[in-house]
Design a protein around this motif. Structure first.
Motif, PDB file in Angstrom:
ATOM      1  N   GLY A  52       0.846  -1.172   0.000  1.00 49.06           N
ATOM      2  CA  GLY A  52       0.000   0.000   0.000  1.00 49.06           C
ATOM      3  C   GLY A  52       0.890   1.233   0.000  1.00 49.06           C
ATOM      4  O   GLY A  52       2.107   1.144   0.195  1.00 49.06           O
ATOM      5  N   ARG A  53       0.289   2.401  -0.189  1.00 45.45           N
ATOM      6  CA  ARG A  53       1.055   3.646  -0.192  1.00 45.45           C
ATOM      7  C   ARG A  53       1.711   3.902   1.172  1.00 45.45           C
ATOM      8  O   ARG A  53       2.678   4.651   1.274  1.00 45.45           O
ATOM      9  N   ASN A  54       1.224   3.232   2.197  1.00 44.01           N
ATOM     10  CA  ASN A  54       1.765   3.375   3.551  1.00 44.01           C
ATOM     11  C   ASN A  54       2.927   2.429   3.832  1.00 44.01           C
ATOM     12  O   ASN A  54       3.370   2.299   4.970  1.00 44.01           O
ATOM     13  N   ASN A  55       3.403   1.739   2.770  1.00 45.76           N
ATOM     14  CA  ASN A  55       4.537   0.803   2.865  1.00 45.76           C
ATOM     15  C   ASN A  55       4.201  -0.477   3.611  1.00 45.76           C
ATOM     16  O   ASN A  55       5.088  -1.258   3.959  1.00 45.76           O
ATOM     17  N   ILE A  56       2.936  -0.702   3.907  1.00 41.71           N
ATOM     18  CA  ILE A  56       2.490  -1.949   4.523  1.00 41.71           C
ATOM     19  C   ILE A  56       1.973  -2.854   3.413  1.00 41.71           C
ATOM     20  O   ILE A  56       1.434  -2.372   2.410  1.00 41.71           O
TER      21      ILE A  56
END
Length: 305
Positions: free
Chosen positions: A141-145
């Motif tokens: 995801g864009r959140n690096n998760i």
């Protein structure tokens, strides 16, 4: 064999995939490119240079593949009685089983594979998120998760070397969810600005999780006290993410701590001095490893009330 594993794990809400060990060379190339193209902080560079172990372990079987297990995680809602109020504090997905889940899953997988004459060995010293994305098992995801279909980001990826043969297949080139290109919700909601518009890799040392899992005492002056909402970690980018909408509807465990128990936690004495009920809950929820930061984090939340 993979179908057999997937069916056995499905009953627990988990998923599985397999990939060849040749992926390790690709991952090292990915990380070298990252260091060359991105301005990484000291923590990120140290992680790449010192954390991972690329040597195959010495085991009593021929390593032919890597098994990926996606474990379904849950949110725990804690409630603390404090000065006549009942204050809710979340524990983000996965923390409640973070320390005991790896051994439990490895034991289960060894028994499961053993029934078919195969063996496995856990390998915690690899970039599991990157490996999951490169193998096609998950996407960032864009959140690096990383996100797994049917689990969203409420998951943890565990890796096992096995002697199960697998067919070669091309590595995934689509590492990021397509919806992230037009969303940006996590960028807007990130309380410390760690998720940035101009690059994918977040600033890990600004992330609230980094600050409240470790960090100094007190929090840095630039951190707004009002952003604290979790016992440790942060859940804002996962709460707002459209890919997690269904996961937020899943049942959660609620645990209440009495006024006396809250006072004991704020004083942060040795767990050996805790009453039995509190001691058991702290150990069951895997809070023991973080006890030293609990008073600071709880006080930051209580100050808002």
């Amino acid at each position: 064999m993979l179908t057999y594993i997937q069916e056995a794990l499905a009953g627990q809400g988990h998923k599985a995939a397999m990939t060849g060990i040749d992926i390790l060379e690709k991952l090292q190339e990915d990380l070298r490119n990252l260091q060359n193209k991105e301005k990484l902080n000291d923590y990120q560079n140290r992680l790449i240079e010192e954390r991972y172990d690329w040597e195959l372990p010495k085991v009593d079987f021929e390593i032919k593949s890597i098994l990926l297990v996606g474990k379904k995680n849950t949110i725990t809602k804690l409630k603390f009685e404090y000065k006549g109020k009942e204050i809710p504090v979340i524990m983000p997905p996965g923390y409640n089983e973070y320390f005991d889940a790896p051994d439990r899953i490895e034991h289960f997988m060894q028994q499961l594979l053993g029934e078919k004459g195969y063996k496995c060995k856990a390998t915690p010293m690899l970039p599991n998120k990157l490996l999951a994305a490169r193998s096609g098992f998950a996407k960032y995801g864009r959140n690096n998760i990383v996100y797994i279909d049917g689990m969203g980001s409420f998951c943890q990826v565990y890796l096992f070397y096995t002697d199960i043969p697998v067919e070669e297949h091309p590595f995934s080139e689509e590492l990021i969810m397509k919806r992230c290109a037009t969303c940006g919700a996590c960028i807007k909601v990130c309380p410390t600005g760690a998720i940035m518009k101009d690059r994918f890799l977040l600033d890990s040392k600004r992330c609230l999780t980094f600050l409240n899992e470790n960090g100094g005492y007190p929090f840095p002056a630039w951190v707004d006290p009002k952003i604290h909402h979790a016992l440790y970690g942060c859940n804002r980018c996962q709460e707002i993410c459209p890919a997690n909408r269904e996961q937020l509807m899943n049942p959660v465990e609620e645990v209440l701590f009495s006024e006396e128990e809250t006072k004991i936690l704020l004083e942060c004495e040795s767990i050996d001095t805790f009453p039995d009920r509190l001691k058991n809950e702290i150990k069951r929820l895997n809070i023991e490893e973080y006890l030293s930061v609990v008073p600071r984090n709880l006080n930051a939340i209580f100050d808002q009330s």
